[in-house]
Every structure is written in C-alpha cells, then in structure tokens.
Design a protein around this motif. Structure first.
Motif, PDB file in Angstrom:
ATOM      1  N   LYS A  11       0.820  -1.193   0.000  1.00  8.63           N
ATOM      2  CA  LYS A  11       0.000   0.000   0.000  1.00  8.63           C
ATOM      3  C   LYS A  11       0.863   1.255   0.000  1.00  8.63           C
ATOM      4  O   LYS A  11       2.027   1.232   0.319  1.00  8.63           O
ATOM      5  N   PRO A  12       0.195   2.422  -0.370  1.00  8.44           N
ATOM      6  CA  PRO A  12       0.964   3.662  -0.481  1.00  8.44           C
ATOM      7  C   PRO A  12       1.395   4.201   0.870  1.00  8.44           C
ATOM      8  O   PRO A  12       0.848   3.871   1.906  1.00  8.44           O
ATOM      9  N   ARG A  13       2.380   5.100   0.775  1.00  8.63           N
ATOM     10  CA  ARG A  13       2.885   5.766   1.955  1.00  8.63           C
ATOM     11  C   ARG A  13       3.061   7.244   1.632  1.00  8.63           C
ATOM     12  O   ARG A  13       3.559   7.604   0.545  1.00  8.63           O
ATOM     13  N   VAL A 129       8.400   0.038   3.575  1.00  2.00           N
ATOM     14  CA  VAL A 129       7.529  -0.267   4.708  1.00  2.00           C
ATOM     15  C   VAL A 129       6.543  -1.391   4.398  1.00  2.00           C
ATOM     16  O   VAL A 129       5.738  -1.755   5.254  1.00  2.00           O
ATOM     17  N   THR A 130       6.593  -1.959   3.193  1.00  2.08           N
ATOM     18  CA  THR A 130       5.701  -3.064   2.848  1.00  2.08           C
ATOM     19  C   THR A 130       6.336  -4.425   3.086  1.00  2.08           C
ATOM     20  O   THR A 130       5.733  -5.445   2.774  1.00  2.08           O
ATOM     21  N   SER A 131       7.546  -4.460   3.600  1.00  2.65           N
ATOM     22  CA  SER A 131       8.262  -5.729   3.723  1.00  2.65           C
ATOM     23  C   SER A 131       8.323  -6.210   5.165  1.00  2.65           C
ATOM     24  O   SER A 131       8.289  -5.418   6.109  1.00  2.65           O
ATOM     25  N   ASP A 591      -3.388   2.949   7.252  1.00  2.00           N
ATOM     26  CA  ASP A 591      -2.347   3.602   6.472  1.00  2.00           C
ATOM     27  C   ASP A 591      -0.953   3.243   6.962  1.00  2.00           C
ATOM     28  O   ASP A 591       0.004   3.290   6.196  1.00  2.00           O
ATOM     29  N   ARG A 592      -0.841   2.892   8.241  1.00  2.00           N
ATOM     30  CA  ARG A 592       0.482   2.643   8.799  1.00  2.00           C
ATOM     31  C   ARG A 592       0.759   1.177   9.120  1.00  2.00           C
ATOM     32  O   ARG A 592       1.908   0.815   9.363  1.00  2.00           O
ATOM     33  N   TRP A 593      -0.263   0.356   9.154  1.00  2.00           N
ATOM     34  CA  TRP A 593      -0.074  -1.044   9.532  1.00  2.00           C
ATOM     35  C   TRP A 593      -0.386  -1.976   8.368  1.00  2.00           C
ATOM     36  O   TRP A 593      -1.411  -1.832   7.698  1.00  2.00           O
ATOM     37  N   MET A 594       0.528  -2.925   8.138  1.00  2.00           N
ATOM     38  CA  MET A 594       0.342  -3.943   7.127  1.00  2.00           C
ATOM     39  C   MET A 594       0.592  -5.315   7.751  1.00  2.00           C
ATOM     40  O   MET A 594       1.549  -5.503   8.505  1.00  2.00           O
ATOM     41  N   LEU A 595      -0.305  -6.266   7.451  1.00  2.00           N
ATOM     42  CA  LEU A 595      -0.130  -7.647   7.884  1.00  2.00           C
ATOM     43  C   LEU A 595       0.092  -8.550   6.666  1.00  2.00           C
ATOM     44  O   LEU A 595      -0.554  -8.378   5.633  1.00  2.00           O
ATOM     45  N   ASP A 596       0.991  -9.487   6.805  1.00  2.00           N
ATOM     46  CA  ASP A 596       1.235 -10.495   5.774  1.00  2.00           C
ATOM     47  C   ASP A 596       0.936 -11.855   6.400  1.00  2.00           C
ATOM     48  O   ASP A 596       1.699 -12.351   7.237  1.00  2.00           O
ATOM     49  N   VAL A 597      -0.191 -12.453   6.004  1.00  2.00           N
ATOM     50  CA  VAL A 597      -0.648 -13.718   6.591  1.00  2.00           C
ATOM     51  C   VAL A 597      -0.648 -14.780   5.505  1.00  2.00           C
ATOM     52  O   VAL A 597      -1.223 -14.578   4.423  1.00  2.00           O
ATOM     53  N   VAL A 631       6.014   3.956  11.246  1.00  2.00           N
ATOM     54  CA  VAL A 631       5.873   4.642  12.523  1.00  2.00           C
ATOM     55  C   VAL A 631       5.360   6.064  12.362  1.00  2.00           C
ATOM     56  O   VAL A 631       4.428   6.504  13.056  1.00  2.00           O
ATOM     57  N   PHE A 632       5.932   6.814  11.433  1.00  2.00           N
ATOM     58  CA  PHE A 632       5.564   8.219  11.268  1.00  2.00           C
ATOM     59  C   PHE A 632       4.679   8.462  10.049  1.00  2.00           C
ATOM     60  O   PHE A 632       4.288   9.599   9.787  1.00  2.00           O
ATOM     61  N   GLY A 633       4.365   7.417   9.307  1.00  2.00           N
ATOM     62  CA  GLY A 633       3.503   7.542   8.148  1.00  2.00           C
ATOM     63  C   GLY A 633       4.157   8.190   6.950  1.00  2.00           C
ATOM     64  O   GLY A 633       3.460   8.556   5.991  1.00  2.00           O
ATOM     65  N   ASP A 634       5.465   8.334   6.965  1.00  2.00           N
ATOM     66  CA  ASP A 634       6.159   8.976   5.846  1.00  2.00           C
ATOM     67  C   ASP A 634       7.304   8.108   5.305  1.00  2.00           C
ATOM     68  O   ASP A 634       8.203   8.587   4.631  1.00  2.00           O
ATOM     69  N   SER A 635       7.304   6.826   5.604  1.00  2.00           N
ATOM     70  CA  SER A 635       8.319   5.868   5.154  1.00  2.00           C
ATOM     71  C   SER A 635       9.710   6.181   5.683  1.00  2.00           C
ATOM     72  O   SER A 635      10.700   5.701   5.140  1.00  2.00           O
ATOM     73  N   SER A 636       9.817   6.932   6.752  1.00  5.52           N
ATOM     74  CA  SER A 636      11.133   7.244   7.308  1.00  5.52           C
ATOM     75  C   SER A 636      11.544   6.279   8.410  1.00  5.52           C
ATOM     76  O   SER A 636      12.726   6.232   8.771  1.00  5.52           O
TER      77      SER A 636
END
Length: 1023
Positions: A11-13, A129-131, A591-597, A631-636
């Motif tokens: 997803k986007p960041r 942040v998608t990994s 927007d900030r959390w991704m799960l890989d199941v 964490v900060f929603g900006d991929s940093s």
C-alpha cells in the motif's frame, strides 16, 4: 551413518516529492525469494491515472482508487518511466526508476496542473515499509563497482548473517546457522540447486547478472524448501536499445603470494598417549609444501542484446570462458610423492528471449549451459590422500620432500571430469485485469557427470598411508602404484529435473491475495561412488599397542604393522517428488499497519531405484505471519516482525547408502611382505569383514527403512527489527533473529535396540529381521513407528521406538540467535558505504543435514545418532557459529574517470572439536573408531577445543573509465586479501588412529586456509 569413506505489493505511503525509490543495496523487501518481478505503489490524486513504461516497451496503466492509492504489481525487473496523467495528459514524470526484484517501490505524486514536471530518479535512501523479511539485492551496477569474487556465493557474503561454510564443501555458505545443504539456488525463478545433494548450485555468467537477491530469513508462504537461505539470480534481458560488450580478466601467477606450508602438529600429549613410533617421527615436520601451489586464470566474456522487433521482441546472449591453471603438491603421506599441474576449463552460456505478445501477455524463454569440473575452485587438498581433485586435465610430476626438488612427469593422472548442466525455463505472465495477474513457470534441468582416470590399471588397488608400511619390506621408503584415487563417481551418472509453478494474484480493496502451486520432480540415475581398481583399497597402520585388540571384531595384531582392506560401492538411481500449494494475504489494515498472513502446504515423496516410495511426508502446514508498522507515516521509519515455519525436503542422495543397496566393509590383516604394486602379501585375517552399519550389498525393504510417522526437518523462525532514515543520505537499523530446529531427520543404526524392544514387547526377537536395513531414517528426540519384517516373510510388526529405547538422553537440538546492526549510505553518484556488525550464536547437538567438522556429505545420514554412544557429550557450539561478524564495503568516485572501492570481511574463528575413542574399558562401543565426543578419554563437546583464529580480509579496487572513450571502456585492478593474512579456517578433529592411545599425526592440522593475496586485472567495453 559412519563417515570414513568420505573424509578426507503493498500500500501507499505519504512522502515528500522525491518518493520512495528502490535503492542500490536493499536489505529489506517484499517476501518474494524466488521471484523475478517487483511492484510500484504510491499515492496520487483520486481519479488520475499512473502509467509505467519499461525499456522493453511494457506499458501498464492503472487508475488511482478512491483512497488516493494505486498499485501495479508483478512487473519484470528493469528501468521504468513512471507518469502521472490527468484527463489523459501527462502532468508529472519520474524517469529512470529502477525496479529491483521482490521490492515494492513507492512512487507518489502530489496534485498537479496540466503543466508537465519531469524528475529523474535518485538515490535518496528509503525504507520499504511493505516488507517483513530479511534480504539483500545487489544489482549489476554494484557488481561493476565492488571488488568481489565472481560467484553467487561471493556476492551473498555481503549479506549479514551469511558466513563461509566448511572447506570440505567447496564454496558452500551457512545462512543463519544452517548447514550448507539447507539453502536454495534459483535462476530467473527456477531452481538451480544441485539436484543430488543440494550442496551449492549453478550460477549465471557474471556479466549477465542483472540482480542477485540473497534471502536470509522471513520469506512468505509463496516459497519454501529451505530453512537456511536463498540465492536468487535474475539474468539480464534485451531492451529497445542495442547493447554489446565484453571483458577480459587476468589473474597472473606472479601477482599471487605463496600459500603457507602446512606442518604436522607437535602437541604435548597426556600420559598413555603417543604419536606412532615410526622410523622417522612426523610431529613438527612438514605435511604439505605449498610455496609453489598457485593458481592463475584468464576469463573472457561477451554479450549482445537488443530488439528483434521494437517494443515487442527482445533477446540477450552472454557467454563466458574461464581457464584456471595451477599446481598443487601432494601431502607428504600421500600415496605418491608428487605435485599436480592442472587445468580447469569452465564455460557458461546464457540466452534469453522476451516477447511482449500484447501489453497484457508476456512470454520469457531462458536457456543456460554450465560446464565445469565438479571440484572446480576447490583444488586445495584436504590432507586425505584418498581424495583427488577433479580437473579438466592434469598430470602428476615427481616431488622429493627430503630435498624439495621437483622431477619429471610420472605418467599419473587425477580425475578428469566435466559436469554439464543445461537449464531451460519458460515463463508466461498474463495481466487479466487491472487487479488480476496470472503467471506460470515451467523449467527443465539436465545434469551429466563425466568422469575419467587416464591410464588407470584395473588391477592396482588404491594404497593409503604408505608412510606406515613396514620398512623391513620397503627398504625404508614406500611402495605404491599408479592408482591415485580411491573413490570415483559412477561414469554414467545423470540427473533430470522438471518443475511447474503457477501463481494467481488478486487485488481486492485493502487486500492483496495470492494463491498458487509449486511442484518439482527429480530423477537421478547411476549416482554414487565405487572403489577404483579391483574394487578394494589397502590402508596401512602402525600401532603403539600391538597386544591390544584393534576393535571389537578384530584381534590384536601382535605386531606394530597391520593393514585394512576396505570395500565400498553405493552407486544407484532414485527419484523425488516435491509438491506444494499456498495461500497468502497482504492486508493493509490502516495507512500505517500492514499484515502479511500466509499458509503453505508441502508434500515430499522420495523413491528408491525401484521407484518404490520410502518417504511420504503427508501434509505439512507451514504458517507465516508478518507485520510492518510505518511509525511516522512517511516511510522514514519502519518496525517489523515475522514469525514462520519452514520445511526442508530430503534431496535425492538420501537413497544412496540408505534406501538402496550399498557395500561398505572393513577387514584387518597382518602381512609378511609388500608386492610391487604396494598391496600386502602373506596376509592373515585378524577377523571377519565387518560393516558397522550392516552394508553388505542388500537392498533395504523401503517399508522398513523409514519410520512410518517420519516428519520432515522443519525450523521455526522469529525476526524483530526496525529501519530508519538518518537525514537525506543515510539509513540505519537493527534486527534480532531467533531460529529453532523443531525436527530433524537422520539415520539410526543400532539394530540391537530394536531386538531389545521386541523382547520387551513379549515377542521372540529371533523371529524378526532386525539387522536389515542396517540403518533407518528417524526423527531424533521423537517417538517413531517402524515396521519390522518377520523372518518367515508373513508380514511386518509395528515397533514404536522412543528416545529412551534408542539409549539417547536428548533429541536433535539446534538454536541460533543473532543481532545485526547496520549503517548505510546508498550510492549518490559520488560514493556509497555500508557497515554491518552481527553478533550470533549457533549451538546444539545437530548441525543439520551434514557434518561440517569432519566433511561428511551423507545428507541426513551422518554418523550423528547412529548409536547412543556417539551422541554422548554432543551438545556444544556448532561448526557454523561465528560469534562476531564485521562487514564493510564502499565506493568513492575520486573524479568522473577514477573510482576506488573496498571491502572488509572479518569473522571470529570457527569452533574446534576433538573426537576420539570412548573411555576404557569399552573404547569403541559402536565400532566407529575415534568418532566419539571424547578427547584423550575426557568428555569433549563440540567447540570445547577452542576456536580457529579470526579470519580478516581486506580487498581493494580501482577503476579508470576514460572520457575519450565516452566511459564505455574501463580498466580495473583489484587486490584481494591485501594484507596477505593466511590463517587456517578448519582443523582436523579426529585425535586417534585405528587403535586407542595412538594419536594421529594429523590431529589439529589446519585443513583449509584463507586464500593468499592475489591481483586481478580487467579490461571491459560496454556499448
């Protein structure tokens, strides 16, 4: 099984204008370990569209959804232009965006007017942040800049947690404490692992590598069959621009330093122990003179690629020819006092065709040929005179250890061999809709092993340890013959592999759903080894206790001098079927959390030479769960975690000396003379021929060879980590990894324990066939059910054997934990650098499928677990443990024409072990000789003997690209091991000879050493 025959996307960041682009060195990424694709994603104005166009004409267009996000997945790796369109007109552009394998690359756009803005991609460090995995991607540009060895393994050593494996296994690697056979190799998405033993794999011609992905943990449910690591190479492909070029490499002999000589250790020995009482004591004397043992090589490679039909059909061809010449002096105790002049010729070919049938239908065809000796690159002898290097051609010349003088040709030859591997891969990708993608990959692999020993006399046996011959019959010298090799591969050995993989990916709202199958089939014919000459070999021995029995089945010789006749033959055929399917959901929760199941099911079936199954794994469910927090929603900054289970298949070679017939017997004799060919005469048997594992040429019943409830080897893994940008130029992070081996497979050979269990069940053990097969596959530490045949042929009885029934006190244990910290500055056109420090521990009583400390390649049939006595004191620090690892590398462009580079690799030494006889009175309860975890009758766990020295290596390079040639021409000089620090990386762990109390002169001897300093000169042209 006893060892002695072998020794020797997302997803986007939100982000700033520069967007999160792929970086040159990425150590995190989407879990696609054997993938050949990547993906774009990001934010853009709702209702606008995003178009990506590759240099091969691939064009994909998607509409930004109602949340202001877009995603374009399953794109071939390469360089792309990414455009934002409003009402069909281009309003913003990102040029030269490199898409790396497996990486979700973010390219985000702010709202724009119809005024077009064009921005070139740059190297601003970004966090993916998608990994949720742990991996590295090295590109062809990186390979051009850094001083590296030209192998997949040398590239993989850049990744944290990867260490050099045992020298016995050539260029093998250990990932996260795993054994070298637990890794997987892939080329363009298809398996290129060694199909027989899984030790190593085939790589691409160096100049045709587009990207290499090195996986060190945490991969998704799409992939399996490895609990170590994964090396995945992606080959280059043609584009709309014509490219051609070539390179010449020269590593001259004069620029290589002399290897250090090897000397017999001269240790202070405990009371009651002594070195053999030879006429000429060996302790402290030279074991191998290596001052002239050098290698020099030349490499030529060339490539061409371009469009056959613009935007539609492309090709890329690459060829590499390498010639390695060198000399290698035999050890002083070898059957021939000689040195070898050898030549190795290695040829590689890579060809690829890409056809864009339509914008939505892509076809890729790959053809790879790899020809080289099976032992190429590992010419350094192990010190075991029974092992000969495999070369393309070579001849032995005389060498006198007393004078150090060389002589003429002896008319003796090593094994001449060539292993030919051919890979053909076809892949189809269909973009059915904007959200639905289907891909299918089919591949075939054919391996042919060619072996020849020129001039060998079929009547001459191999003579081992001639230095131990009775001087009364030799005149003080040694008597040998022209047989230089004890074991040879079956001359008609072949292996064929084919596989099919199908993947379906569907984007549904905040979910990226995947389902697929992954099937592989292997068939090997005439694989294994036979004894050269008449089918047996003679070993000479000297004992300091001639009035003591040699072992439980041989009487006392009554004289210091005696011999052993060894017969060995295990060549056979076998097959393996590996099937798997998986489900996976990458869910963008917020927007900030991704799960890989994910959930994967693996099924493995191994068959013997009669196509009878001896292993059926059944369903094996492997869950995978990962989470990533922006964490900060900006991929940093990203915090991530991954928890997964990984199953490991048994390779084909398990059938060798296991499910198929083999002969392996020893018989001891005294003698009264020695014939002209070195064979003893006047022999008197000291006992019958004996096989410790009942290997008398009988084909085991597949129903009785394997536990009926056998579980595959599997490992659980936990990864916790974070990545953080530091300003606009740096990234840093840390990662904790925990791996625990939950189940292992090995063989157990104490058949008397089964008889005892039958008796305890109230049955007459004499009415059952308990001694065949001699060894059975089981799960150490688990209760296993076996079928035991009734002697009258009326059927079988199930016998449940527990850990206690076998006499073991523990099950298989292997634990690994590591903390890695890194700091990185990606290449910005001027310089780049990365520093890694890893603290790790690997401990337990089982390394895995092989034994690195003694070089045993009997996969899942090591001498571990054969008998309870062999596992006493077996819990300790495992061989692949390297407590401290420091890795650093960097590049600096002094001027536009001149660039310097360097790499530092420093690791603490491997653990040292000491193996010997069991304490008196029963010094050899299993008949395995000095193979117990005792050192001079004292308990000695793995690693208890200390550590090998630190291995520190500095490599430097300089490259000149003159402007007058438009920087298409390049001259390079690389110096490897600049400080010429040569240290032993492994020692000989067996302390005693064929009789207790007599210490092997080779105990504590350095087996393998760091490669000496050498220089590489190169000239290349790229158009």
């Amino acid at each position: 099984m006893t060892k002695h025959h072998l020794i020797g996307a997302g997803k986007p960041r939100r982000h700033a204008l520069a967007a999160a682009l792929a970086i040159s060195f990425g150590f995190t990424g989407v879990a696609m370990a054997q993938s050949t694709t990547g993906s774009f994603f990001g934010q853009a104005p709702v209702g606008d569209s995003v178009t990506v166009t590759s240099q091969t004409g691939i064009n994909r267009d998607v509409t930004v959804d109602g949340t202001g996000r877009y995603r374009i997945a399953n794109l071939p790796v390469g360089v792309y232009t990414v455009q934002l369109k409003k009402d069909g007109a281009v309003v913003d552009t990102r040029n030269d965006v490199t898409l790396n394998v497996g990486v979700g690359t973010e390219v985000s756009f702010a709202a724009k007017t119809l005024n077009t803005v064009t921005v070139s991609a740059n190297s601003i460090p970004q966090i993916d942040v998608t990994s949720v995995d742990s991996r590295s991607v090295i590109t062809s540009k990186d390979l051009e800049r850094l001083p590296l060895g030209r192998t997949a393994e040398a590239i993989a050593l850049l990744a944290p947690g990867v260490v050099q494996g045992s020298g016995f296994f050539n260029n093998s690697l250990s990932f996260g404490g795993g054994s070298p056979s637990e890794n997987a190799y892939y080329i363009n998405g298809f398996s290129s692992s060694d199909p027989l033993s899984n030790l190593g794999g085939v790589g691409l011609p160096y100049g045709s590598i587009d990207q290499q992905e090195t996986y060190i943990g945490g991969y998704s449910a799409k992939y399996g069959r490895s609990d170590g690591g994964v090396i995945n190479q992606i080959g280059k492909q043609g584009t709309n621009e014509w490219h051609f070029g070539g390179q010449m490499i020269w590593e001259p002999r004069f620029a290589e330093s002399d290897p250090v000589n090897r000397y017999y250790p001269n240790m202070a020995l405990p009371a009651g122990y002594s070195y053999p009482k030879l006429a000429k004591p060996l302790a402290g004397t030279i074991y191998q003179a290596r001052q002239n043992d050098k290698q020099w090589r030349t490499v030529y490679d060339a490539y061409v690629g371009g469009p056959l039909i613009k935007d539609k059909l492309f090709f890329f061809l690459a060829a590499e020819s390498e010639k390695v010449e060198g000399t290698s002096t035999n050890t002083s105790d070898a059957s021939q006092a000689a040195y070898l002049k050898y030549t190795n010729k290695l040829q590689k070919f890579y060809g690829k065709i890409n056809w864009n049938i339509t914008d939505n239908n892509l076809l890729e065809l790959t053809h790879i040929v790899n020809k080289q000796p099976g032992d190429a690159g590992n010419i350094d002898p192990t010190g075991n005179p029974a092992i000969s290097p495999e070369v393309s051609s070579g001849e032995y010349y005389g060498y006198n250890y007393s004078t150090g003088k060389t002589g003429g040709a002896l008319g003796l030859y090593p094994i001449w061999s060539k292993n030919s591997t051919t890979l053909d891969i076809i892949k189809y990708t269909g973009y059915i809709t904007q959200d639905l993608t289907v891909s299918a990959t089919f591949g075939k692999n054919k391996v042919t092993n060619f072996t020849e020993i020129p001039g060998q006399n079929a009547t001459d046996p191999f003579i081992a340890n001639p230095i131990n011959q009775n001087p009364a019959y030799t005149g003080g010298g040694t008597i040998t013959n022209n047989n230089t090799v004890r074991l040879i591969n079956s001359p008609d050995a072949k292996t064929r592999t084919h596989g099919l993989r199908l993947d379906v990916d569907y984007h549904l709202g905040s979910h990226d759903l995947s389902v697929g199958m992954d099937n592989m089939y292997y068939h090997a014919a005439d694989q294994g080894q036979i004894t050269s000459g008449p089918g047996y070999a003679w070993y000479y021995f000297v004992t300091s206790t001639p009035n003591d029995p040699i072992n439980s089945y041989s009487a006392a010789p009554g004289t210091p001098y005696y011999v052993r006749q060894r017969i060995f033959h295990d060549a056979t055929s076998m097959s393996v079927a590996q099937k798997a399917y998986y489900l996976e959901d990458k869910w963008q929760v917020t927007d900030r959390w991704m799960l890989d199941v994910g959930l994967r099911n693996d099924r493995f079936t191994n068959l013997n030479n009669s196509e009878q199954p001896y292993v059926r794994s059944g369903n094996q469910w492997a869950p995978r769960l990962g989470a990533s927090w922006d964490v900060f929603g900006d991929s940093s900054m990203k915090v991530y975690a991954n928890l997964g289970r990984y199953y490991l298949a048994l390779p084909s070679s398990v059938a060798i000396r296991g499910a198929s017939a083999s002969t392996y017997t020893d018989q001891y004799f005294t003698y009264t003379g020695i014939a002209a060919n070195g064979a003893p005469t006047g022999v008197t048997a000291l006992g019958p021929a004996h096989s410790a594992d009942n290997e008398y040429g009988v084909t085991p019943d597949p129903k009785t060879f394997t536990a009926t409830n056998l579980r595959s080897e599997f490992q659980d893994e936990l990864i916790l980590g974070f990545d953080k940008t530091l300003g606009s130029s740096w990234t840093t992070g840390a990662k904790f990894t925990l791996r625990k081996l939950e189940s292992a497979i090995d063989d157990v050979c104490d058949t008397g324990r089964i008889a005892d269990k039958l008796t305890s069940m109230g049955l007459d053990a004499s009415q059952y066939v308990t001694d065949q097969p001699g060894c059975r596959l089981f799960n150490p530490g688990h209760s296993n059910d076996f079928l035991v045949a009734r002697a009258d042929g009326s059927g079988y009885t199930k016998v449940t054997m527990t850990t206690k029934d076998w006499g073991f006190t523990d099950g298989a244990k292997r634990k690994y934990y590591a903390m890695n910290m890194y700091l990185e500055h990606p290449f910005d056109g001027k310089w780049q650098a990365r520093l890694d420090y890893t603290f790790s521990r690997s401990y337990g009583n089982t390394e895995g499928q092989v034994r690195s400390d003694i070089g045993q390649t009997d996969v899942s049939k090591t001498e571990d677990w054969d008998f309870a006595a062999l596992m006493a004191n077996a819990n300790g620090v495992l061989f692949n443990d390297r407590t401290h690892q420091i890795k650093a590398y960097g590049v600096y462009a002094i001027t536009p024409e001149w660039m310097v580079s360097g790499r530092i690799l420093a690791t603490s030494g491997a653990p040292k072990s000491c193996l010997g006889y069991y304490p008196a009175p029963d010094t050899d309860p299993s008949g395995y000789g000095a193979a117990y975890h005792y050192c001079f009758a004292q308990p000695s766990a793995p690693g208890a003997a200390g550590r090998m020295p630190w291995n520190t290596r500095l490599d430097l390079g300089v490259m000149y690209r003159p402007m007058f040639a438009q920087q298409k021409l390049a001259f390079g000089v690389d110096v490897f091991n600049v400080l010429n620090r040569q240290v032993p990386t492994q020692w000989s762990a067996t302390s005693e000879s064929a009789s207790p109390g007599t210490v092997l002169n080779s105990y504590g001897l350095g087996m393998y050493y760091t490669q000496p300093r050498y220089v590489r000169f190169s000239v290349s042209y790229d158009y």
